[in-house]
Design a protein around this motif. Structure first.
Motif, PDB file in Angstrom:
ATOM      1  N   UNK A 296       0.831  -1.212   0.000  1.00 56.19           N
ATOM      2  CA  UNK A 296       0.000   0.000   0.000  1.00 56.19           C
ATOM      3  C   UNK A 296       0.864   1.260   0.000  1.00 56.19           C
ATOM      4  N   UNK A 297       1.922   1.240   0.799  1.00 55.64           N
ATOM      5  CA  UNK A 297       2.773   2.427   0.887  1.00 55.64           C
ATOM      6  C   UNK A 297       3.567   2.640  -0.396  1.00 55.64           C
ATOM      7  N   UNK A 298       4.003   1.561  -1.011  1.00 54.10           N
ATOM      8  CA  UNK A 298       4.689   1.701  -2.300  1.00 54.10           C
ATOM      9  C   UNK A 298       3.742   2.316  -3.322  1.00 54.10           C
ATOM     10  N   UNK A 299       2.504   1.868  -3.322  1.00 53.33           N
ATOM     11  CA  UNK A 299       1.524   2.433  -4.255  1.00 53.33           C
ATOM     12  C   UNK A 299       1.165   3.868  -3.883  1.00 53.33           C
ATOM     13  N   UNK A 300       1.320   4.224  -2.607  1.00 50.34           N
ATOM     14  CA  UNK A 300       1.092   5.609  -2.183  1.00 50.34           C
ATOM     15  C   UNK A 300       2.183   6.531  -2.703  1.00 50.34           C
ATOM     16  N   UNK A 301       3.353   5.940  -3.017  1.00 52.46           N
ATOM     17  CA  UNK A 301       4.422   6.724  -3.610  1.00 52.46           C
ATOM     18  C   UNK A 301       5.602   7.011  -2.718  1.00 52.46           C
ATOM     19  N   UNK A 302       5.728   6.308  -1.592  1.00 55.52           N
ATOM     20  CA  UNK A 302       6.874   6.558  -0.717  1.00 55.52           C
ATOM     21  C   UNK A 302       8.174   6.236  -1.453  1.00 55.52           C
ATOM     22  N   UNK A 303       9.250   6.813  -0.976  1.00 55.84           N
ATOM     23  CA  UNK A 303      10.553   6.668  -1.637  1.00 55.84           C
ATOM     24  C   UNK A 303      11.393   5.546  -1.054  1.00 55.84           C
ATOM     25  N   UNK A 304      10.861   4.877  -0.065  1.00 54.44           N
ATOM     26  CA  UNK A 304      11.575   3.783   0.559  1.00 54.44           C
ATOM     27  C   UNK A 304      10.801   3.289   1.760  1.00 54.44           C
ATOM     28  N   UNK A 305      11.295   2.214   2.363  1.00 54.46           N
ATOM     29  CA  UNK A 305      10.677   1.635   3.555  1.00 54.46           C
ATOM     30  C   UNK A 305      11.769   1.235   4.527  1.00 54.46           C
ATOM     31  N   UNK A 306      11.549   1.506   5.795  1.00 53.48           N
ATOM     32  CA  UNK A 306      12.426   1.011   6.853  1.00 53.48           C
ATOM     33  C   UNK A 306      11.707  -0.149   7.503  1.00 53.48           C
ATOM     34  N   UNK A 307      12.339  -1.312   7.511  1.00 53.66           N
ATOM     35  CA  UNK A 307      11.635  -2.528   7.935  1.00 53.66           C
ATOM     36  C   UNK A 307      12.513  -3.413   8.795  1.00 53.66           C
ATOM     37  N   UNK A 308      11.859  -4.063   9.793  1.00 56.79           N
ATOM     38  CA  UNK A 308      12.514  -5.104  10.578  1.00 56.79           C
ATOM     39  C   UNK A 308      12.653  -6.394   9.783  1.00 56.79           C
ATOM     40  N   UNK A 309      11.929  -6.472   8.678  1.00 57.15           N
ATOM     41  CA  UNK A 309      11.955  -7.652   7.810  1.00 57.15           C
ATOM     42  C   UNK A 309      12.494  -7.252   6.442  1.00 57.15           C
ATOM     43  N   UNK A 310      13.798  -7.068   6.334  1.00 53.70           N
ATOM     44  CA  UNK A 310      14.361  -6.691   5.037  1.00 53.70           C
ATOM     45  C   UNK A 310      14.120  -7.739   3.968  1.00 53.70           C
ATOM     46  N   UNK A 311      13.953  -8.984   4.375  1.00 50.68           N
ATOM     47  CA  UNK A 311      13.666 -10.027   3.388  1.00 50.68           C
ATOM     48  C   UNK A 311      12.315  -9.774   2.718  1.00 50.68           C
ATOM     49  N   UNK A 312      11.301  -9.452   3.524  1.00 50.57           N
ATOM     50  CA  UNK A 312       9.972  -9.191   2.973  1.00 50.57           C
ATOM     51  C   UNK A 312       9.935  -7.871   2.222  1.00 50.57           C
ATOM     52  N   UNK A 313      10.612  -6.860   2.753  1.00 54.96           N
ATOM     53  CA  UNK A 313      10.616  -5.550   2.097  1.00 54.96           C
ATOM     54  C   UNK A 313      11.226  -5.644   0.703  1.00 54.96           C
ATOM     55  N   UNK A 314      12.333  -6.339   0.591  1.00 56.29           N
ATOM     56  CA  UNK A 314      12.960  -6.500  -0.719  1.00 56.29           C
ATOM     57  C   UNK A 314      12.060  -7.293  -1.651  1.00 56.29           C
TER      58      UNK A 314
END
Length: 801
Positions: A296-314
């Protein structure tokens, strides 16, 4: 015989020409002068947020300040006028480098018997606030003169009081702004009380006393300060993802929706990604661990994500097709749901999952060494004693009381605390960290590493997979190539509040001061020549100011969150530490934002935005006796009757609004009032328009208005159709190919016409707002931007007739 054009308008009195048939029902064009669109004045470069591609053939940005966007004018004597610009480029987001000015101009009109038809720009005054009367954040917040810009206010109307001071009507508040004759602000902006909702104000969405617009204003101040110190990079906005304006009812800051005792409910829809993007800021929210929310946030247009799950984020970023050369996947504390946080194995997990940035936190040891830790204490949940002895909550010590040797020899931080996640401290999962610890003679791969060791570890990781023991493992090439360019997002940890924490220690006593921390951390970055791959992030904005003042080559990241202090218990949950919006105690402002104002938990839920965007004080008259201002909203209030706009009364002696109110009625095709002025105690003129441009069938008119008793609707009759003006003398000619509205009949086919000045009871000066470089009302054939046109009209009838 038609009356002569008033001598004050032209350099030489001219003989009038006879009126022709039809002039009695149409306004007569008496004179015209044109200021070319590409007119610039000295000043800083402007238009940086308009992009890099030409706009209507005009290269942007500009090397100076455009002289454009005229939204108010008052006589200055000797045929001259003080002509006020608006906020610049039409939006709060794109006008931070447009200085608010009023220019002294002298038009030399072309008339029926000749004349040059030019406008001379003589000088200007600039709105400025050196006395800090404006209480909220402004672009030039920390400069000595504090020049105001189009991202601070959208001034749209101007009047001179009998004492010679100036009053401006603004659209962002809407506010009234009072300055001296030089443009120096004399008082805090005057808000507009809401007469229909006692205790509330009539506010626009850009109002700085609401949280929704305050992130942009604070970020503008930080960027302005950074630029003043040679840092051309815009700070990055990194908010708690729950504070993004995402129109998702399932995402909110819990204490805002269900506030504990002592706090009030407030909206969590605070930070608009699209607005911040338009203002030139990247947005990278934290901490996002749910793949559905990531998507949802990627579709909102954010420029990146900070995540405890880098595996899922990637994984989600790849699935969504984002460009990983520009989109920032950050491993939060390395990857704390995979390995214990802020350790070398956690950083290895982030690198294994091809993060673009390793996010971490820094505290300083007793001997001033930056180490990776989120907490100021050696936390009992995350760390244990190396000798196996018990280590309890009461034993916790501050990192600043330990030397590096003591910290790394006494404690191992391999605690498994993230229940429900795949967090593991199995050393077999971290072969590079194990090999590095052995080479560096560390007691364990899970000792608390230094920032220097982090940099060294990443270099070691590259070698391990490029030429070392891991070179033949699957994915080795992709791993080392990514690690070779990975970035480092280093958060400085401190709390500027003076309250006491769970160990009864004062927050400010737990760490060194912000300058000491900043210099220690940036020193490691610079000594490793890692400025191009590193940034400093903090909830404490004094730290960010320290960073770009000392190291303008380093990027900065502004963290935003609402983790309030309250009386925590089993039912209300655990209290936060005040990060970073909550004021302390009875203080009126947070301590975290370097003194910049934040209207904590004042949102549209509390005071709705009933003034439409670009619907503020576009027009403002002064009464004939000079005692009152009569500002009018440009558009109807949201939620109110939509065929009229309110007119208010502001007494200059008391400097306050009275209870008097009138309503301006719209033509069925009218959408806004561009300006209005009073001629005497009852009568005046308003410019009413539709939104067309370049359309000779559009609606643009001067409307005569008559004020009755307060509480009534103004009576209105058309004084002049600005699309059908008599120019049988050909004053407006010649025309360029494809021009519209020149010759007879003459038309003013501009989208915005925002200046009317009485010259006598039958003659007026009208000026368009050319919205440079955007509007094309006169030259649709060539596509050239509109010029600023000054026209003198003789009305068919005198005012009041």
């Amino acid at each position: 015989m038609r009356r002569m054009l008033h001598a004050a308008l032209i350099s030489t009195a001219l003989v009038a020409v006879p009126a022709t048939a039809g002039a009695a029902t149409s306004a007569q064009l008496e004179g015209r002068a044109v200021l070319p669109a590409a007119t610039f004045a000295d000043g800083p470069p402007s238009g940086a947020l308009l992009g890099s591609a030409p706009v209507n053939g005009v290269p942007v940005p500009f090397s100076g300040q455009p002289v454009q966007g005229f939204s108010g004018a008052i006589p200055a004597g000797d045929g001259r006028y003080w002509v006020m610009e608006d906020n610049g480029y039409g939006q709060i987001e794109n006008s931070a480098d447009f200085n608010l000015r009023v220019y002294l101009m002298k038009p030399s009109f072309e008339t029926a018997v000749g004349g040059p038809g030019t406008v001379k720009v003589q000088r200007f005054i600039e709105l400025h606030d050196p006395a800090h009367k404006v209480p909220f954040a402004i672009v030039h917040n920390w400069t000595s003169d504090r020049v105001l810009t189009g991202a601070d206010f959208d001034i749209e109307s101007i009047q001179r009081a009998p004492d010679g001071t100036l009053w401006f009507g603004d659209e962002f508040g809407p506010f009234l702004i009072h300055t001296d004759e030089t443009g120096k602000v004399l008082h805090a902006p005057y808000p507009l009380p809401d007469p229909d909702h006692p205790g509330q104000e009539l506010r626009a969405a850009q109002n700085p006393y609401s949280e929704e617009s305050s992130t942009l204003r604070v970020m503008n101040a930080l960027r302005g300060d950074a630029q003043a110190h040679g840092d051309a990079k815009a700070p990055i906005v990194s908010p708690d993802a729950n504070l993004l304006a995402d129109n998702d009812a399932t995402t909110f800051e819990p204490t805002r929706k269900t506030p504990p005792p002592g706090l009030k409910a407030a909206s969590s829809e605070l930070m608009s990604v699209s607005s911040l993007h338009a203002a030139g800021f990247k947005v990278v929210p934290y901490t996002v661990d749910d793949p559905v929310k990531m998507d949802k946030l990627i579709k909102l247009g954010v420029d990146g994500l900070i995540s405890d799950r880098p595996d899922l984020a990637h994984q989600v970023a790849v699935q969504d097709g984002v460009d990983l050369t520009t989109f920032d996947v950050e491993g939060h504390r390395g990857g704390r749901d995979l390995r214990p946080e802020n350790t070398l194995p956690a950083m290895e997990a982030g690198l294994d999952n091809l993060v673009t940035t390793l996010e971490t936190d820094n505290h300083l040891t007793k001997d001033g060494v930056p180490v990776l830790s989120h907490d100021p204490y050696v936390d009992t949940g995350k760390c244990r004693l190396a000798d196996g002895k018990p280590y309890t909550f009461g034993d916790e010590v501050l990192i600043k009381t330990l030397t590096l040797e003591q910290l790394q020899s006494k404690y191992i931080c391999d605690g498994i605390i993230r229940t429900g996640t795949p967090q593991s401290n199995d050393r077999k999962l971290s072969p590079v960290a194990v090999a590095f610890a052995k080479k560096q003679q560390l007691a364990d791969p899970y000792v608390d590493p230094t920032t220097q060791q982090l940099f060294d570890f990443v270099d070691f990781y590259v070698t391990y997979y490029k030429t070392g023991a891991g070179k033949d493992t699957p994915g080795a090439t992709e791993k080392w190539q990514n690690a070779e360019k990975v970035h480092f997002n280093i958060e400085t940890k401190l709390n500027p509040r003076s309250g006491r924490d769970y160990h009864n220690n004062v927050y400010t006593d737990r760490t060194p001061d912000h300058r000491t921390i900043e210099r220690a951390v940036t020193g490691v970055i610079e000594s490793n020549d890692m400025a191009a791959r590193s940034d400093i992030q903090s909830f404490d904005f004094d730290t960010l100011r320290d960073t770009y003042q000392d190291h303008p080559d380093l990027a900065t990241v502004a963290l935003w969150g609402d983790d309030p202090v309250f009386a925590g218990n089993a039912s209300t949950g655990e209290s936060g530490d005040g990060t970073n919006l909550q004021p302390e105690g009875k203080e009126s402002n947070t301590r975290w934002l370097a003194g910049l104002y934040w209207p904590y938990r004042h949102t549209a839920d509390e005071n709705p935005f009933r003034v439409q965007t670009s619907g503020g004080f576009e027009g403002m008259a002064i009464t004939a006796d000079g005692k009152d201002l009569r500002p009018m909203l440009e558009k109807p209030e949201a939620g109110a009757t939509q065929n009229r706009s309110p007119v208010f009364d502001f007494n200059l002696k008391t400097e306050g609004y009275t209870r008097a109110r009138w309503w301006y009625p719209y033509d069925p095709t009218g959408v806004s009032v561009g300006d209005y002025q009073l001629f005497d105690g009852k009568y005046g003129l308003a410019i009413e328009r539709d939104n067309s441009q370049g359309d000779l069938n559009g609606f643009k008119a001067l409307e005569q208005v008559k004020f009755g008793k307060p509480g009534t609707v103004l009576s209105k009759t058309e004084a002049a159709d600005l699309m059908h003006i008599d120019d049988r003398s050909g004053i407006s000619l010649p025309a360029l190919p494809g021009d519209v509205g020149l010759g007879h009949p003459f038309a003013f086919p501009f989208q915005t016409i925002e200046d009317v000045v009485f010259l006598d009871n039958r003659t007026v000066l009208v000026i368009n707002d050319n919205n440079f470089p955007f509007s094309i009302g006169r030259h649709p054939g060539s596509g050239k931007p509109d010029d600023d046109e000054f026209i003198v009209l003789e009305l068919p009838q005198a005012i009041g007739k």
